[in-house]
Design an enzyme around this catalytic site. Structure first.
Site: not given
Ligand code: AG3
Length: 299
Positions: A39, A70, A94, A145, A163, A166
């Site tokens: 990405q 979080h 992150d 993975d 975590d 989408d």
């Molecule tokens: N996790 C992503 C949650 C989904 C966000 N979706 C969106 N903005 N359409 C985030 C990781 C944080 N540690």
């Protein structure tokens, strides 16, 4: 237009959600931009929301509200389980989830399995508010993975936290039954899995499908909600699934929250309990798959 004039134009970063809505954030400075095998990664200083991380143009973290996500993905299952020593975080490169997990002194080891090394690299450099936790001696970062990792590992965990992004692109298998069968295999007795469960407002089909999947694998499934600013829909959910006979309200040791001495910004025992109160449409649609909530006084 001259160069001077174009410099004065504000720049924006925009998240498009399924071609039906977009969120724009005013950018003061681009801190990091890179393309990985998976990405595009952008870390920017925004005018209104602090630093933000975007994966493929989708908002992942903002300094203004990351603590809500979080804290809720971590402390709710940690206080329900009550004796977590080992945690596996899938995704979350992150570091924000690891940061919250490690606030619990009983946690001896937290392994983060992130598929994309560029997320970890960018956040270590430009998002220390979350990524500094990855340097904790109890944290271990594995670039792999997550689906393959849980299928192959011999390790066992008291808590698995998914975590994820989408359910499109690299995260899609993290919403499927094969993955959750493998998660079940790596859980210790009494173990739990909590997952980012999308928005009950703008991604309700994805949420329903995840909850159906979890119900096909685990004995008990619960959903809880929280609000945030920077994910489309505002109202978002987490799921909590387990084979153990533990209820997130009946078995919630409220006094343990105070005793922990942890400083929270969003989470507290009232928020914990309230988060399991679902809007009627969500409760009705998910009812066939959810375990009824039991309060301590009913037990
Ligand atoms: N996790 C992503 C949650 C989904 C966000 N979706 C969106 N903005 N359409 C985030 C990781 C944080 N540690």
């Amino acid at each position: 237009m001259t160069d001077d004039a174009s410099k004065k134009l504000p720049s924006w970063i925009e998240e498009y959600h399924r071609d039906v809505l977009s969120f724009r954030y005013r950018v003061d400075k681009v801190l990091f931009r890179g393309q990985s095998d998976f990405q595009r990664i952008d870390i920017v200083e925004t005018a209104g929301f602090g630093r933000m991380l975007f994966n493929d143009g989708v908002a992942m973290v903002s300094e203004c509200d990351e603590f809500i996500y979080h804290e809720m993905i971590s402390h709710v299952p940690l206080f329900v389980h009550g004796a977590v020593e080992s945690v596996l975080v899938i995704g979350g490169g992150d570091g924000g989830t690891v940061r919250e997990v490690l606030k619990h002194p009983g946690v001896r080891h937290c392994r983060l399995v992130e598929i994309d090394p560029l997320v970890v690299e960018g956040c270590r450099k430009h998002l220390p508010v979350t990524a500094a936790a990855l340097d904790d001696p109890r944290a271990e970062v594995t670039i792999a993975d997550g689906v393959e990792f849980v299928a192959g590992t011999e390790e066992r965990y008291d808590l698995v936290i998914v975590d994820s992004t989408d359910p499109v692109g690299p995260a899609e298998p993290l919403f499927g039954p094969q993955f959750y069968n493998d998660v079940k295999r790596v859980l210790t007795t009494g173990g739990m899995v909590v997952s980012q469960a999308e928005s009950c407002l703008v991604e309700f089909e994805a949420q329903q499908s995840l909850i159906r999947t979890l119900h096909s694998v685990f004995e008990r499934v619960h959903v809880y909600n929280y609000t945030n600013i920077t994910y489309p829909g505002g109202l978002w959910s987490f799921s909590l699934a387990t084979d153990a006979d533990r209820c997130p309200l009946r078995d919630f040791d409220e006094s343990g929250v105070g005793r922990s001495g942890i400083a929270f910004r969003y989470y507290n025992p009232r928020i914990h309990r309230a988060a399991f109160a679902l809007p009627t449409f969500q409760e009705q649609a998910l009812a066939p798959h959810l375990t009824p909530i039991q309060r301590a006084e009913e037990a």
